[in-house]
Design a protein around this motif. Sequence first.
Motif, short mmCIF file in Angstrom:
data_model
loop_
_atom_site.label_atom_id
_atom_site.label_comp_id
_atom_site.label_asym_id
_atom_site.label_seq_id
_atom_site.Cartn_x
_atom_site.Cartn_y
_atom_site.Cartn_z
N ALA A 1 -6.41 -4.90 -3.57
CA ALA A 1 -5.50 -5.07 -2.45
C ALA A 1 -5.60 -6.48 -1.87
CB ALA A 1 -5.81 -4.04 -1.37
N ILE B 1 0.41 -2.00 1.11
CA ILE B 1 -1.01 -2.34 1.00
C ILE B 1 -1.65 -2.36 2.38
CG2 ILE B 1 -2.66 -4.16 0.37
CD1 ILE B 1 -0.72 -4.88 -1.94
N GLN C 1 -2.60 0.96 3.73
CA GLN C 1 -3.86 1.48 3.19
C GLN C 1 -5.07 0.68 3.66
OE1 GLN C 1 -4.03 1.89 -1.08
NE2 GLN C 1 -1.93 2.63 -1.19
#
Length: 69
Positions: free
Chosen positions: A6, A58, A61
């Motif tokens: 990420a 992203i 998360q």
Amino acid sequence: MDAVAAQKLIALATSIDKTIGAILDEVENISDDQERARYKRAIEDIMGYIARDLIFPIVDQHPQLDPDK
């Protein structure tokens, strides 16, 4: 997605900001209004896809990777 992947994706996605900005600067030099508007829309679409489809999911998360913070 794991945090390492990420972080790499966020870094790569945000690294193109400078290039996109340079493209926009050049597009501003196009004298034909319709042609200039067409290219600006294309660039804005690219920026939108990167933000909406890559960065935002992203950051959802991994909020610590938000490039705006």
